[in-house]
Design an enzyme around this catalytic site. Structure first.
Site, PDB file in Angstrom:
ATOM      1  N   CYS A   2      -4.790   3.997  14.275  1.00 34.66           N
ATOM      2  CA  CYS A   2      -5.542   4.159  15.516  1.00 34.66           C
ATOM      3  C   CYS A   2      -4.627   4.849  16.517  1.00 34.66           C
ATOM      4  CB  CYS A   2      -5.923   2.800  16.104  1.00 34.66           C
ATOM      5  SG  CYS A   2      -6.838   1.753  14.971  1.00 34.66           S
ATOM      6  N   ARG A  27      -6.304  10.393  15.144  1.00 35.70           N
ATOM      7  CA  ARG A  27      -5.819   9.168  14.500  1.00 35.70           C
ATOM      8  C   ARG A  27      -6.955   8.171  14.241  1.00 35.70           C
ATOM      9  NH1 ARG A  27      -0.331   8.435  14.960  1.00 35.70           N
ATOM     10  NH2 ARG A  27      -0.619   6.212  14.685  1.00 35.70           N
ATOM     11  N   TRP A  75      -9.739   3.521  14.270  1.00 35.77           N
ATOM     12  CA  TRP A  75     -10.078   3.811  12.880  1.00 35.77           C
ATOM     13  C   TRP A  75     -10.169   2.440  12.231  1.00 35.77           C
ATOM     14  CZ3 TRP A  75     -11.334   7.760   9.689  1.00 35.77           C
ATOM     15  CH2 TRP A  75     -11.178   7.583   8.324  1.00 35.77           C
ATOM     16  N   ASN A 101      -2.706  -1.083  16.809  1.00 35.06           N
ATOM     17  CA  ASN A 101      -2.747  -0.147  15.684  1.00 35.06           C
ATOM     18  C   ASN A 101      -2.056  -0.867  14.540  1.00 35.06           C
ATOM     19  OD1 ASN A 101      -2.550   2.108  13.997  1.00 35.06           O
ATOM     20  ND2 ASN A 101      -0.712   2.870  15.021  1.00 35.06           N
ATOM     21  N   GLY A 102      -2.666  -0.875  13.345  1.00 34.36           N
ATOM     22  CA  GLY A 102      -2.008  -1.513  12.206  1.00 34.36           C
ATOM     23  C   GLY A 102      -2.820  -2.656  11.646  1.00 34.36           C
ATOM     24  N   GLU A 483      -4.340  16.020 -11.047  1.00 32.20           N
ATOM     25  CA  GLU A 483      -4.235  16.010  -9.579  1.00 32.20           C
ATOM     26  C   GLU A 483      -3.237  17.079  -9.098  1.00 32.20           C
ATOM     27  OE1 GLU A 483      -5.978  15.032  -7.331  1.00 32.20           O
ATOM     28  OE2 GLU A 483      -4.746  14.874  -5.535  1.00 32.20           O
ATOM     29  N   LYS A 487      -4.112  20.218  -6.651  1.00 34.41           N
ATOM     30  CA  LYS A 487      -3.394  20.468  -5.389  1.00 34.41           C
ATOM     31  C   LYS A 487      -2.957  21.926  -5.333  1.00 34.41           C
ATOM     32  CE  LYS A 487      -4.280  17.832  -3.272  1.00 34.41           C
ATOM     33  NZ  LYS A 487      -5.192  16.859  -3.715  1.00 34.41           N
ATOM     34  N   GLU A 490      -6.250  24.359  -5.041  1.00 30.48           N
ATOM     35  CA  GLU A 490      -7.114  24.289  -3.855  1.00 30.48           C
ATOM     36  C   GLU A 490      -6.454  24.844  -2.602  1.00 30.48           C
ATOM     37  OE1 GLU A 490      -8.495  20.267  -2.950  1.00 30.48           O
ATOM     38  OE2 GLU A 490      -6.515  19.450  -3.313  1.00 30.48           O
ATOM     39  N   HIS A 506      -4.915  24.383 -28.908  1.00 32.50           N
ATOM     40  CA  HIS A 506      -6.294  24.715 -29.283  1.00 32.50           C
ATOM     41  C   HIS A 506      -6.907  25.794 -28.396  1.00 32.50           C
ATOM     42  CE1 HIS A 506      -6.255  21.554 -32.217  1.00 32.50           C
ATOM     43  NE2 HIS A 506      -5.901  20.661 -31.304  1.00 32.50           N
ATOM     44  N   LYS A 605     -13.853  18.866   3.592  1.00 34.24           N
ATOM     45  CA  LYS A 605     -13.252  17.539   3.449  1.00 34.24           C
ATOM     46  C   LYS A 605     -14.255  16.549   2.873  1.00 34.24           C
ATOM     47  CE  LYS A 605      -9.945  14.598   4.007  1.00 34.24           C
ATOM     48  NZ  LYS A 605      -8.918  14.741   2.966  1.00 34.24           N
TER      49      LYS A 605
HETATM   50  C1  G6P Z   1     -13.857  17.220  -1.650  1.00 32.67           C
HETATM   51  C2  G6P Z   1     -12.446  17.112  -1.121  1.00 32.67           C
HETATM   52  C3  G6P Z   1     -11.533  16.455  -2.163  1.00 32.67           C
HETATM   53  C4  G6P Z   1     -12.099  15.098  -2.550  1.00 32.67           C
HETATM   54  C5  G6P Z   1     -13.543  15.232  -3.048  1.00 32.67           C
HETATM   55  C6  G6P Z   1     -14.193  13.875  -3.190  1.00 32.67           C
HETATM   56  O1  G6P Z   1     -13.911  18.141  -2.690  1.00 32.67           O
HETATM   57  O2  G6P Z   1     -11.945  18.387  -0.798  1.00 32.67           O
HETATM   58  O3  G6P Z   1     -10.234  16.274  -1.628  1.00 32.67           O
HETATM   59  O4  G6P Z   1     -11.301  14.544  -3.559  1.00 32.67           O
HETATM   60  O5  G6P Z   1     -14.337  15.951  -2.098  1.00 32.67           O
HETATM   61  O6  G6P Z   1     -14.300  13.326  -1.911  1.00 32.67           O
HETATM   62  P1  G6P Z   1     -14.368  11.800  -1.605  1.00 32.67           P
HETATM   63  O7  G6P Z   1     -14.501  11.730  -0.106  1.00 32.67           O
HETATM   64  O8  G6P Z   1     -15.584  11.262  -2.298  1.00 32.67           O
HETATM   65  O9  G6P Z   1     -13.122  11.169  -2.096  1.00 32.67           O
END
Ligand code: G6P
Length: 610
Positions: A2, A27, A75, A101-102, A483, A487, A490, A506, A605
């Site tokens: 927060c 935040r 948050w 916060n926390g 993953e 990264k 993307e 293969h 996002k």
């Molecule tokens: C989008 C984001 C990814 C995320 C995916 C699933 O593609 O760019 O970073 O992993 O959605 O989102 P979620 O909010 O369900 O984890």
């Protein structure tokens, strides 16, 4: 996570607080509130929703006059976003009012003890327990410093408080542990804030509070105390950052800031289910009898959340010996597979709003399957519709490419795996204790890896013009490779593929060219030699071998082009460490290519369309 703020001086506090909170909204932004101390009375205004709702409500501050106040942008962690749960929170006679916060990990215990002294609680927050605990000691001591000291000796968790005491006009108090708090020094005025961005327009003279320090603000005077109550001298620093850098905590991008918040996210997420030496999942609807009844697990998610689920599949199957299927939400929702009514569906989502994941969860529910959501955003649709929720404590994630939320999802899955293994009698108490100790050691090891990030920055420049990359792994290392590869692609737009190492022969092997990045993840001892063989096949076709390996792994030490060692941990949890250098590599390649790291092209996002 927060944003918190305090001010005392000659100007109207509400002006300073509203301006400063606007800078802290990154935040958290599900609720906002202020409290102003004026003529021996504290007036509070707060509500669910963005800061602008509060601003309208208090008529840009006219409704809360006074020159000493505190503010908060929330948050949610404990208790959904609502007017009641919004901060500030107060003691019954308004002696003590605070923003926080926390996480107060032992808030239940504190509430129970205070209830015996007649305290009643109106919110679902952990904060209210802390405020009333401070009030309880304040009634005994009649002294803010002594009351705060007694309370912070009792409170477990990570926190940062900013407080007003009704009987101490013109004073603001604060204390911190593991979360940031800075004090600002102006002419005839002083400030407290979660970070410098909130006060930069008013002063560049700041003090950085250390852990377990207490601070007292009076007009233009800032004093510090240790937990014995002794005054402390601190050096004033001059902030040289511009506003843009300040919001990012001095990092160039939110993504890098969030990468550095992972140790905290991991610690807080585990802390949310680990109390008094035990993992407790009863609040998640997983009492022992429910856990025993589960016949199998479906993990359903998209994107990085799916990759966290892929790690979890290996970990849960191996530790708890329950069959686990990992399903892409976009596939699961349209597939006619026979579903087992005694299964548990674990839905993983950072945003809690991803359209495919939500639809898949509804399908599971319609089929009578119990759903547990692992979600970061409190009050999101998936969180509201799931039978129960395990909130990750990553805090708001701004960068589109997830880092800290993914890391927090892994920890949530580990906690589930251990508890399932324990309740189903697969592991004994000693093994549970050993695994918990390993999880608790992860934050420090994550920070240890981050201390070596510069070597990856140098390496990244090698791939500025690269066109393709492979990430190879087996078992958990394959899940991490997925993953790591995501990264890279993307944010750096470098085409990369994750390959279960045994599958390279293969087809994918035909793509390997001279100098192509082939990253191998090696954290599972029994598979070192297997991956090593696959990596050598890539090397003999010209691949540049990057190895991410647990310290002590000797395989390929003479053949690899670059080895990055990660600290040792229990192999089930190695993904939490191996992913860090892969996040960094993706980040540094994107930076080297001068790309918009936080907002990569074509991505969002939260994906609320199918
Ligand atoms: C989008 C984001 C990814 C995320 C995916 C699933 O593609 O760019 O970073 O992993 O959605 O989102 P979620 O909010 O369900 O984890």
């Amino acid at each position: 996570m927060c944003g918190i703020l305090g001010y005392t001086g000659d100007r109207q506090a509400s002006d300073i607080l509203l301006n400063g909170l606007a800078k802290l909204e990154y935040r958290g932004y599900d609720s906002a509130g202020v409290a102003v101390l004026n003529n021996g009375e504290i007036k509070i205004a707060k509500n669910k929703g963005r800061l602008k709702v509060l601003e309208e409500k208090i008529k840009s501050g006219q409704e809360v006059p006074g020159t000493c106040g505190i503010g908060h942008t929330r948050w949610a962690t404990h208790g959904e976003p609502s007017d009641v749960n919004a901060h500030p929170l107060w003691s019954d006679d308004m002696s003590v009012v605070a923003v926080h916060n926390g996480i107060v990990e032992n808030y239940r215990e504190i509430k129970n003890e205070l209830a015996e002294h007649g305290y009643k609680f109106y919110s679902q927050t952990d904060t209210e327990a802390a405020v009333k605990l401070i009030d309880f000691y304040y009634k005994q001591e009649k002294n803010p410093l002594k009351a705060i000291i007694k309370a912070i000796h009792k409170i477990e968790g990570s926190y940062c408080f900013v407080l007003l005491f009704k009987d101490f006009p013109g004073e603001v108090w604060g204390a911190r542990k593991d979360l940031p708090l800075i004090a600002g020094q102006g002419k005839g005025e002083s400030f407290l804030a979660s970070d410098v961005s909130a006060i930069l327009q008013d002063t560049r003279q700041v003090y950085y509070l250390d852990n377990m320090e207490i601070v007292q603000l009076k007009k233009g005077v800032v004093r510090f105390f240790d937990t014995e109550g002794y005054a402390k001298h601190k050096e004033l620093s001059e902030v040289t950052w511009d506003m843009n850098a300040a919001e990012k905590g001095g990092f160039e991008h939110f993504m890098m800031k969030e990468i550095h918040e992972q140790a905290r996210a991991v610690k807080d997420t585990f802390g949310s289910v680990y109390h008094s030496g035990k993992i407790n999942l009863e609040d998640l609807g997983l009492a022992d009898e429910n856990i025993k009844d589960v016949s199998q697990i479906y993990i359903i998610a998209c994107g990085s959340a799916y990759h966290a689920g892929a790690v979890a599949q290996y970990v849960i199957e191996d530790l708890a010996k329950i069959p686990v299927r990992i399903e892409l939400a976009s596939e699961f929702r349209y597939r006619n597979m026979p579903l087992d009514k005694n299964a548990l569906a674990i839905i993983i989502s950072q945003s809690g709003e991803t359209a495919d994941t939500l639809a898949a969860m509804r399908r599971a529910k319609d089929n009578g399957i119990k759903t547990l959501a692992i979600v970061n955003v409190v009050g999101s649709t998936i969180a509201r519709e799931a039978d129960s929720v395990f909130y990750t404590m990553a805090g708001p994630e701004i960068a589109v490419a997830t880092t800290k939320a993914y890391s927090a999802q892994l920890i949530a899955c580990y906690a589930l795996a251990i508890q399932f293994a324990k309740v189903r009698g697969v592991i004994d108490d000693a093994e549970v204790a050993r695994l918990i100790t390993e999880i608790q050691a992860l934050p420090e090891k994550i920070d240890e890896i981050l201390d070596e990030k510069e070597v990856l920055e140098e390496l990244a420049y090698k791939f500025v013009n690269a066109r393709n990359a492979f990430y190879l792994g087996r078992n958990i290392d394959y899940a991490v490779a997925m993953e790591g590869s995501l990264k890279m692609k993307e944010i750096s737009y470098l085409h990369s593929e994750a390959i279960a190492a045994g599958e390279m022969k293969h087809g994918p092997i035909s793509l390997i060219e001279k100098g192509m990045l082939v990253a191998g993840i090696m954290t599972q001892k029994n598979l070192y030699q297997k991956i090593a063989s696959n990596m050598l096949e890539a090397r003999s076709r010209g691949g540049f071998l990057l190895i991410i390996a647990t310290r002590g792994c000797e395989a390929l030490k003479d053949e690899a082009n670059f080895i990055f060692n990660i600290p040792e941990t229990d192999e089930h949890f190695a993904a939490s460490l191996a992913v860090i250098p892969l996040q960094l590599l993706g980040y540094y390649v994107a930076v080297a290519r001068k790309l918009d790291v936080d907002k990569p092209r074509n991505l969002a996002k939260s994906v609320t369309v199918e």
